[in-house]
Write a protein that holds these residues in place. Sequence first.
Motif, PDB file in Angstrom:
ATOM      1  N   GLY A   1      18.931  -7.302  20.418  1.00 15.96           N
ATOM      2  CA  GLY A   1      18.324  -5.985  20.321  1.00 15.96           C
ATOM      3  C   GLY A   1      17.745  -5.501  21.643  1.00 15.96           C
ATOM      4  O   GLY A   1      17.178  -6.285  22.411  1.00 15.96           O
ATOM      5  N   ASN A   2      17.893  -4.204  21.927  1.00 12.84           N
ATOM      6  CA  ASN A   2      17.270  -3.590  23.098  1.00 12.84           C
ATOM      7  C   ASN A   2      15.808  -3.262  22.797  1.00 12.84           C
ATOM      8  O   ASN A   2      15.387  -3.211  21.641  1.00 12.84           O
ATOM      9  CB  ASN A   2      17.987  -2.297  23.486  1.00 12.84           C
ATOM     10  N   GLY A   3      15.044  -2.988  23.850  1.00 15.58           N
ATOM     11  CA  GLY A   3      13.668  -2.533  23.705  1.00 15.58           C
ATOM     12  C   GLY A   3      13.362  -1.453  24.720  1.00 15.58           C
ATOM     13  O   GLY A   3      14.120  -1.262  25.683  1.00 15.58           O
ATOM     14  N   ARG A   4      12.292  -0.714  24.493  1.00 13.80           N
ATOM     15  CA  ARG A   4      11.878   0.337  25.413  1.00 13.80           C
ATOM     16  C   ARG A   4      10.398   0.176  25.732  1.00 13.80           C
ATOM     17  O   ARG A   4       9.578   0.041  24.812  1.00 13.80           O
ATOM     18  CB  ARG A   4      12.137   1.723  24.787  1.00 13.80           C
ATOM     19  N   THR A   5      10.077   0.159  27.018  1.00 17.51           N
ATOM     20  CA  THR A   5       8.674  -0.019  27.407  1.00 17.51           C
ATOM     21  C   THR A   5       7.841   1.159  26.924  1.00 17.51           C
ATOM     22  O   THR A   5       8.311   2.295  26.840  1.00 17.51           O
ATOM     23  CB  THR A   5       8.544  -0.148  28.927  1.00 17.51           C
ATOM     24  N   TRP A   6       6.592   0.859  26.596  1.00 24.60           N
ATOM     25  CA  TRP A   6       5.679   1.867  26.069  1.00 24.60           C
ATOM     26  C   TRP A   6       4.314   1.595  26.661  1.00 24.60           C
ATOM     27  O   TRP A   6       4.168   0.821  27.610  1.00 24.60           O
ATOM     28  CB  TRP A   6       5.658   1.796  24.536  1.00 24.60           C
ATOM     29  N   SER A   7       3.311   2.227  26.144  1.00 20.45           N
ATOM     30  CA  SER A   7       1.960   1.966  26.639  1.00 20.45           C
ATOM     31  C   SER A   7       1.592   0.509  26.355  1.00 20.45           C
ATOM     32  O   SER A   7       1.800  -0.002  25.251  1.00 20.45           O
ATOM     33  CB  SER A   7       0.968   2.879  25.932  1.00 20.45           C
ATOM     34  N   TRP A   8       1.073  -0.150  27.379  1.00 20.34           N
ATOM     35  CA  TRP A   8       0.669  -1.543  27.198  1.00 20.34           C
ATOM     36  C   TRP A   8      -0.728  -1.637  26.568  1.00 20.34           C
ATOM     37  O   TRP A   8      -1.266  -2.717  26.397  1.00 20.34           O
ATOM     38  CB  TRP A   8       0.664  -2.268  28.541  1.00 20.34           C
ATOM     39  N   GLY A   9      -1.323  -0.524  26.237  1.00 21.36           N
ATOM     40  CA  GLY A   9      -2.648  -0.553  25.610  1.00 21.36           C
ATOM     41  C   GLY A   9      -3.710  -1.113  26.538  1.00 21.36           C
ATOM     42  O   GLY A   9      -3.750  -0.805  27.716  1.00 21.36           O
ATOM     43  N   THR A  10      -4.536  -1.980  26.017  1.00 20.28           N
ATOM     44  CA  THR A  10      -5.648  -2.546  26.789  1.00 20.28           C
ATOM     45  C   THR A  10      -5.326  -3.936  27.328  1.00 20.28           C
ATOM     46  O   THR A  10      -6.216  -4.698  27.680  1.00 20.28           O
ATOM     47  CB  THR A  10      -6.895  -2.632  25.897  1.00 20.28           C
ATOM     48  N   SER A  11      -4.044  -4.287  27.381  1.00 13.15           N
ATOM     49  CA  SER A  11      -3.663  -5.677  27.679  1.00 13.15           C
ATOM     50  C   SER A  11      -3.315  -5.855  29.155  1.00 13.15           C
ATOM     51  O   SER A  11      -2.222  -6.259  29.512  1.00 13.15           O
ATOM     52  CB  SER A  11      -2.479  -6.088  26.817  1.00 13.15           C
ATOM     53  N   TYR A  12      -4.201  -5.561  30.018  1.00 16.19           N
ATOM     54  CA  TYR A  12      -3.946  -5.656  31.449  1.00 16.19           C
ATOM     55  C   TYR A  12      -3.429  -7.045  31.818  1.00 16.19           C
ATOM     56  O   TYR A  12      -4.029  -8.065  31.478  1.00 16.19           O
ATOM     57  CB  TYR A  12      -5.229  -5.360  32.222  1.00 16.19           C
ATOM     58  N   TYR A  13      -2.306  -7.081  32.535  1.00 17.06           N
ATOM     59  CA  TYR A  13      -1.622  -8.319  32.936  1.00 17.06           C
ATOM     60  C   TYR A  13      -1.130  -9.157  31.756  1.00 17.06           C
ATOM     61  O   TYR A  13      -0.812 -10.311  31.927  1.00 17.06           O
ATOM     62  CB  TYR A  13      -2.508  -9.176  33.837  1.00 17.06           C
ATOM     63  N   ARG A  14      -1.075  -8.593  30.557  1.00 17.53           N
ATOM     64  CA  ARG A  14      -0.561  -9.369  29.425  1.00 17.53           C
ATOM     65  C   ARG A  14       0.580  -8.654  28.698  1.00 17.53           C
ATOM     66  O   ARG A  14       1.159  -9.202  27.784  1.00 17.53           O
ATOM     67  CB  ARG A  14      -1.684  -9.697  28.430  1.00 17.53           C
ATOM     68  N   GLY A  15       0.902  -7.428  29.046  1.00 18.86           N
ATOM     69  CA  GLY A  15       1.961  -6.707  28.366  1.00 18.86           C
ATOM     70  C   GLY A  15       3.335  -7.286  28.679  1.00 18.86           C
ATOM     71  O   GLY A  15       3.678  -7.529  29.835  1.00 18.86           O
ATOM     72  N   ARG A  16       4.129  -7.514  27.641  1.00 16.41           N
ATOM     73  CA  ARG A  16       5.466  -8.099  27.807  1.00 16.41           C
ATOM     74  C   ARG A  16       6.440  -7.440  26.819  1.00 16.41           C
ATOM     75  O   ARG A  16       6.068  -7.109  25.697  1.00 16.41           O
ATOM     76  CB  ARG A  16       5.451  -9.610  27.531  1.00 16.41           C
ATOM     77  N   LEU A  17       7.693  -7.294  27.247  1.00 20.93           N
ATOM     78  CA  LEU A  17       8.757  -6.803  26.374  1.00 20.93           C
ATOM     79  C   LEU A  17      10.016  -7.572  26.726  1.00 20.93           C
ATOM     80  O   LEU A  17      10.407  -7.649  27.895  1.00 20.93           O
ATOM     81  CB  LEU A  17       9.001  -5.303  26.584  1.00 20.93           C
ATOM     82  N   ILE A  18      10.662  -8.155  25.725  1.00 25.41           N
ATOM     83  CA  ILE A  18      11.832  -9.013  25.955  1.00 25.41           C
ATOM     84  C   ILE A  18      12.965  -8.578  25.038  1.00 25.41           C
ATOM     85  O   ILE A  18      12.789  -8.475  23.813  1.00 25.41           O
ATOM     86  CB  ILE A  18      11.509 -10.492  25.700  1.00 25.41           C
TER      87      ILE A  18
END
Length: 276
Positions: free
Chosen positions: A202-219
Amino acid sequence: MAELAKKLHLKKGATEHTAKAYSTTAEIGGDYINAKIDGVTAYIAIGETTDNRATMGRVKKNGATKAILNSAKPVYTEQSYTTAGTFTFTVPKNVTRIRYAIAGAGSGAMGRGQYNANVSAGGGSSIDSISVGGGGSGNLNYDDAIGYGEIGGTQQAGGSPNGKKGSVAMQEIGYTMGTEIAGGVGWALNFNTESGTYGKGGNGRTWSWGTSYYRGRLIGGASGGYKTGYLDVTPNQTLSINVGGGSSGYWRGDGGNANVDWGANGFVLIAWGGYI
């Protein structure tokens, strides 16, 4: 198949063999000789003397000794299964060998901002005891002590054999919102090990990482495995078919699951007749 009513009869002593005759060469599925039956041009299959359809009759063609066969090979035919589930395939008359290609299903994309995320593995596919794996499961944990360039979880592995991992997006590397992250490349519905859409991650699309500074990931999800080959069978044998289903994507963050795609279903492809 336009099989003629009359046959070629071969007799030696008390032993008699017959060979079917056909109205066109396209129906032979291999080599042939010409014959006249009641004034009608007919075609009769010939092949190796070791062929299980060989009669006592022998002919010379292009310097080689060939056996007159009791019937033609079936016309080359393909049958595919692309809907997730279980099925059966009954081997047709006169078929003793099939060709197969099998692809496992892809796993979904996963991503997370301020929460944990995980996806299940794609389903494996099989024909009798021959099987391939689906794209692997994975997880992303917000509490992992990850640093720059680290995934912080378990990335989905490609299905065995030949499956591919998906691409990765990380918050600190500068991806912008709406960037498409590709899943592992899938397979074409053929016997040639070509890339296509079946079994794709499956593909993914980056979005707002919210409040997760240095923890946002999309695979992106991983693709299922693929293999092709030949299988000896017997006429009227029943083969078990299983087609794996793609697993769902999972996103924990702003935007919801619209940001992640499911993995694609796998397939089973069977061919018989002709020169197989």
